[in-house]
Design an enzyme around this catalytic site. Structure first.
Site, PDB file in Angstrom:
ATOM      1  N   TRP B 193       6.257   7.389   1.440  1.00 41.41           N
ATOM      2  CA  TRP B 193       5.370   7.658   2.554  1.00 41.41           C
ATOM      3  C   TRP B 193       5.351   6.436   3.461  1.00 41.41           C
ATOM      4  O   TRP B 193       5.159   5.311   3.011  1.00 41.41           O
ATOM      5  CB  TRP B 193       3.971   7.943   2.022  1.00 41.41           C
ATOM      6  CG  TRP B 193       2.922   8.239   3.045  1.00 41.41           C
ATOM      7  CD1 TRP B 193       3.007   9.117   4.083  1.00 41.41           C
ATOM      8  CD2 TRP B 193       1.605   7.675   3.098  1.00 41.41           C
ATOM      9  NE1 TRP B 193       1.828   9.135   4.769  1.00 41.41           N
ATOM     10  CE2 TRP B 193       0.934   8.263   4.188  1.00 41.41           C
ATOM     11  CE3 TRP B 193       0.910   6.744   2.324  1.00 41.41           C
ATOM     12  CZ2 TRP B 193      -0.377   7.961   4.535  1.00 41.41           C
ATOM     13  CZ3 TRP B 193      -0.397   6.433   2.657  1.00 41.41           C
ATOM     14  CH2 TRP B 193      -1.020   7.046   3.764  1.00 41.41           C
ATOM     15  N   ASP B 274      -0.072   6.917  -6.801  1.00 41.54           N
ATOM     16  CA  ASP B 274      -0.643   7.500  -5.597  1.00 41.54           C
ATOM     17  C   ASP B 274      -0.649   9.006  -5.824  1.00 41.54           C
ATOM     18  O   ASP B 274       0.416   9.615  -5.924  1.00 41.54           O
ATOM     19  CB  ASP B 274       0.203   7.128  -4.370  1.00 41.54           C
ATOM     20  CG  ASP B 274      -0.403   7.662  -3.071  1.00 41.54           C
ATOM     21  OD1 ASP B 274       0.175   7.390  -2.002  1.00 41.54           O
ATOM     22  OD2 ASP B 274      -1.449   8.350  -3.111  1.00 41.54           O
ATOM     23  N   LYS B 310      -5.548  17.080   1.093  1.00 39.45           N
ATOM     24  CA  LYS B 310      -4.744  18.296   1.032  1.00 39.45           C
ATOM     25  C   LYS B 310      -5.302  19.337   0.082  1.00 39.45           C
ATOM     26  O   LYS B 310      -5.435  20.507   0.438  1.00 39.45           O
ATOM     27  CB  LYS B 310      -3.306  17.970   0.589  1.00 39.45           C
ATOM     28  CG  LYS B 310      -2.464  17.331   1.661  1.00 39.45           C
ATOM     29  CD  LYS B 310      -2.695  15.842   1.766  1.00 39.45           C
ATOM     30  CE  LYS B 310      -1.734  15.163   2.704  1.00 39.45           C
ATOM     31  NZ  LYS B 310      -2.110  13.746   2.905  1.00 39.45           N
TER      32      LYS B 310
END
Lengths: 428, 465
Positions: B193, B274, B310
């Site tokens: 990311w 993460d 999300k």
């Protein structure tokens, strides 16, 4: 290759839990041995201690959060109405990195004036921030990045978290004189002297109104002189405005210092917070603005502020922004808000008067004029840390050890008890 | 204002390095943009237009920030901004990983609506949360990732602090690493990311990459990964994606996770997970937590950042947490106190609204059950679209290229293997917005648009180099 894919697909075949771990558990030796327990935050730690206290007499005049006359937290009516309006009809998509534009528009009007030419000319670089703390931190990081050799001049005393913010941003700190302990007022001549003696182009942190923790603000004339001196020395003024509306009850009046600087042509920076004046403490809603020379520069500056925000939290939380824009964007709700803000300020002003009267009635030999001279949420009582400790240990009264009393926590129900206790620890 | 001249190909910090090149602004977009994004094109210099005559004002001082140049748009969030500005009907936003329905609308989960209605009823106050966040939230979030019966929780060995979604939680951890492990390195996957690098950079933590994506197989370069983790200096922080790797969608198998845990233990590294997509990878919350739970059960001390952007659709509420699993309850207390100090100087205390929603949903058995069902639906839609894309590509592409890697990838994203020029072609010719590393967000794809996308990909792959 096929085997590898097969293994991968097998691993993918949903729901299978992992095989049990190997028998050898790593011997526990902690990585965190050198981590010391952090000292309690001097302000927020007070509330923690208060909550832990079981005494029925306990009084919390520590953190600057408004309480009504029953000592209860308040959610403003305008906020409740805004909540009702926004619930269920918004999606929760990411805000832009710089936050809600509508929110920013309304917020800038409060600080700079609704007819401000700077807003019309789009000269203000502004981003939604995580309340006042977040706004100050963005600015501090920005200062570090683009003015690496600068320092920040901070008044003595100031909100303790200012020191944490600029320290973590790695901007060296200096101080300038502000509070005059003997008079419990402003040490104006020393302030001006310090302003004159700092190298030209220095960065100053100023409290726009209702100075925290002292409650001591310059007069309008004094602000004009400060502004003038800043012009001579080409200093940068960064205003932390956490109490607009809370000082006098009138947001326009409370923005006076900022307006004076703007009139004088200063290109200021400003942190705004809605924690107190809209009671949105937990929403973390505020704004950082920097007045630039022109639109081009404002766009560039804003883009750089966003660069700082992105690796900190990506984009700011939406809920508080929606509440604020709903309220300020609707004339009726805005009027209601103004009324409620004035109500809060008036209650505090009333409590100041009462506390002072009680102390005087008790026959205190000390002058308590400063209680009503000072403005905003706080009263800098002049008590020593030892006296404060006595208040806590003997009377279960909680405040920060610098003697700062949050007037918002004073009620008709506890003002007598408070006055009595203060008199007790200060009379000798 | 047309965006025909839109040129996004320069001055983006590339995925593998942080460019310090800032562009000079040469053209400002007008109010065609809903955001205040500026678009510039290095090839066309034009003067900025003001709305009216500029008042001559004698400034008290020239600006202190005169020399400040325009920052480049964020490579991920900037894509959505560019998409908004595009007026073409065929445009498709496969940029940011935000879930969309088949109608390509944002989706507010039913459980969230219910939780918000409950909150409105309860009419709680809006006081400051403690610095570490909402206690009810911290409890359920730790349980969600570690498992309710996890020994690390029973033994009080986890320091949990509410953070500003994934980004904020990662940042707290990075700042903590910098303060207590000065000089320690973070290892991040190649690719990862885009914001990971920014976070470590701004926190002052040096980082390097470990091999991850194998271009040849469009799969995991497992040997390279193990080698690089082994080669890292002892006591490095290894950043791992708990599930649904972003941007590749390629996750290690359970066996591979074991091996990774072994080598991390061997080298005395610290795993730093993460977890931004728990529930979105397989559709099952517990399955997606397997990797983290494996490492915790091995007795490793580790860090885990969580996000509810999300899986609960709470993007804009910024809700997440950082968890530090320690070897003792005492260490956990000390660690928590220090993370609090970092948070205090950043934003004082975290926002309350999102945390209350999560606490209500995850903490209530009925709502939790409903959430799990909605989670399965969302993940299910993505799986369906993934399959459909593969089917379309296989049917339409006559070159015989093997597109099955799309099916092996998991989560919201697919790493198409398209390079930068090819990705540019996707945008410029086909109005398909994606990130320059070739990542598409399947969450933004509908079955209805799958054919169009397949055509775009085939064209870009074969006709652009």
């Amino acid at each position: 290759m096929a085997m590898a894919i097969g293994m991968k697909l097998a691993g993918r075949a949903g729901g299978a839990a992992m095989a049990t771990p190997p028998a050898t558990i790593r011997s526990i030796s902690s990585w965190w041995r050198n981590v010391e327990p952090a000292a309690k935050d001097p302000i927020l730690g007070v509330t923690e201690a208060f909550l832990a206290d079981r005494s029925p007499d306990k009084v919390n005049v520590g953190v600057g959060a408004y309480r009504d006359d029953n000592g209860k937290p308040v959610v403003l009516d305008c906020v409740r109405e805004a909540e009702r309006r926004i619930v269920g009809n918004q999606n929760m998509e990411y805000l832009p990195m710089g936050g809600s534009l509508k929110f920013i528009e309304e917020t800038l009007k409060l600080a700079y004036g609704s007819e401000s030419e700077f807003i019309k000319e789009k000269r203000i670089a502004a981003v939604q921030a995580l309340s006042g703390t977040g706004a100050c931190r963005l600015f501090a990081d920005f200062q570090r990045r683009f003015r690496a050799n600068s320092q920040i001049y901070i008044p003595v005393p100031t909100w303790s978290n200012h020191h944490n913010i600029w320290r973590d941003a790695q901007v060296p700190q200096r101080t300038f004189r502000y509070y005059h302990p003997e008079s419990r007022g402003l040490d104006f001549s020393s302030l001006l002297e310090d302003v004159k003696n700092t190298p030209s182009g220095s960065f100053f942190l100023l409290h726009a109104c209702a100075h925290n923790p002292t409650g001591v603000d310059p007069t309008e004339e004094q602000w004009r002189e400060i502004s003038n001196q800043f012009k001579v020395k080409n200093h940068f003024a960064f205003f932390d405005m956490a109490y607009q509306g809370f000082a006098s009850g009138d947001p326009e009046r409370d923005a006076k210092a900022i307006r004076i600087f703007l009139e004088d042509g200063h290109l200021i920076g400003c942190a705004q917070s809605y924690a107190k004046n809209m009671g949105l403490y937990g929403q973390r809603i505020g704004c950082l603005s920097i007045l630039c020379e022109d639109e081009l520069q404002a766009v560039a500056v804003k883009s750089q502020l966003q660069q700082i925000a992105r690796p900190m939290y990506s984009n700011p939380p939406v809920h508080g922004a929606l509440l604020v824009s709903t309220i300020l964007g609707d004339p009726e709700l805005k009027t209601l808000w103004l009324k409620e803000v004035k109500g809060m300020a008036d209650r505090i002003i009333g409590m100041r008067t009462t506390l002072r009267e009680r102390l005087e009635k008790l026959g205190s030999s000390i002058s308590w004029e400063h209680i009503t001279n000072q403005i905003g949420m706080f009263c800098f009582s002049g008590m020593t840390p030892e006296q404060v400790d006595r208040l806590t240990n003997e009377f279960h009264i909680y405040m920060t050890r610098n003697g700062r009393i949050s007037m918002a926590g004073v009620t008709t129900g506890n003002v007598d008890y408070l006055a009595g206790a203060i008199h007790e620890v200060t009379k000798s | 204002m047309s965006t025909a001249g839109l040129c996004l190909s320069f001055a983006f910090p590339s995925v593998s390095s942080r460019s310090q090149k800032y562009c000079k602004v040469s053209e400002i977009g007008s109010s065609a943009f809903s955001g205040n994004v500026t678009i510039w094109n290095a090839n066309r210099i034009s003067k900025i237009k003001y709305s009216g005559p500029k008042k001559t004002r004698i400034s008290a001082s020239a600006s202190q920030f005169d020399a400040i140049t325009m920052a480049p748009p964020d490579p991920i969030l900037g894509v959505s901004e560019a998409f908004k500005a595009d007026t073409n009907d065929l445009k498709l936003n496969l940029g940011v990983g935000a879930y969309r329905t088949e109608e390509l609308q944002p989706y507010v989960l039913n459980v969230v609506k219910k939780a918000e209605a409950l909150l409105l009823e309860k009419a709680e106050n809006k006081e400051y949360l403690p610095i570490e966040g909402l206690a009810g939230f911290n409890k359920v979030t730790a349980e969600l990732i570690f498992g309710v019966d996890s020994s690390v929780l029973m033994e009080g060995r986890v320091a949990t602090v509410q953070g500003l979604s994934g980004t904020g939680s990662l940042r707290l951890a990075a700042a903590f690493i910098q303060r207590y492990f000065p000089g320690a390195k973070a290892l991040i996957s190649a690719p990862t990311w885009g914001n990971h690098k920014n976070i470590f950079n701004d926190a002052g933590v040096p980082w390097s990459e470990y091999r991850y994506y194998d271009q040849k197989t469009v799969g995991l370069d497992f040997d390279g990964m193990i080698e690089d983790i082994k080669a890292a200096p002892t006591g490095s922080f290894i950043v791992l994606h708990g599930c649904a790797h972003n941007p590749t969608g390629i996750d290690p198998t359970p066996e591979q996770w074991h091996a990774i845990a072994d080598v991390i233990q061997e080298k005395d590294h610290i795993p730093f997970f993460d977890v931004a997509y728990q529930g979105f990878a397989s559709g099952d919350l517990d399955t997606d937590a397997s990797s983290v739970r494996l490492f915790a059960s091995c007795g490793l001390e580790l860090l885990v950042a969580q996000s509810y952007s999300k899986n609960l659709g709470l993007y804009a509420e910024r809700v997440g947490a950082i968890n530090v699993v320690c070897s003792s309850a005492d260490a956990a207390l000390r660690v928590r106190s220090q993370i609090k100090r970092i948070a205090r100087a950043m934003y004082s205390n975290p926002p309350v609204h999102g945390a209350r929603i999560v606490a209500n949903v995850v903490g209530d058995p009925m709502l939790f059950g409903e959430w799990k069902a909605e989670m399965e639906l969302m993940a299910g839609r993505i799986k369906k679209v993934r399959q459909a894309l593969f089917d379309c590509l296989s049917a339409k592409d006559k070159s015989g290229k093997d597109w099955s890697f799309i099916l092996r990838q998991i989560g919201m994203f697919s790493f198409t293997g398209l390079n930068k020029s090819q990705s540019d072609n996707m945008t410029e010719k086909w109005h398909v917005y994606m990130t320059k590393d070739g990542r598409i967000s399947l969450a933004g794809l509908s079955l209805a648009k799958t054919e169009y996308l397949a055509d775009a990909i085939i064209d870009s792959f074969h006709n652009v180099s």
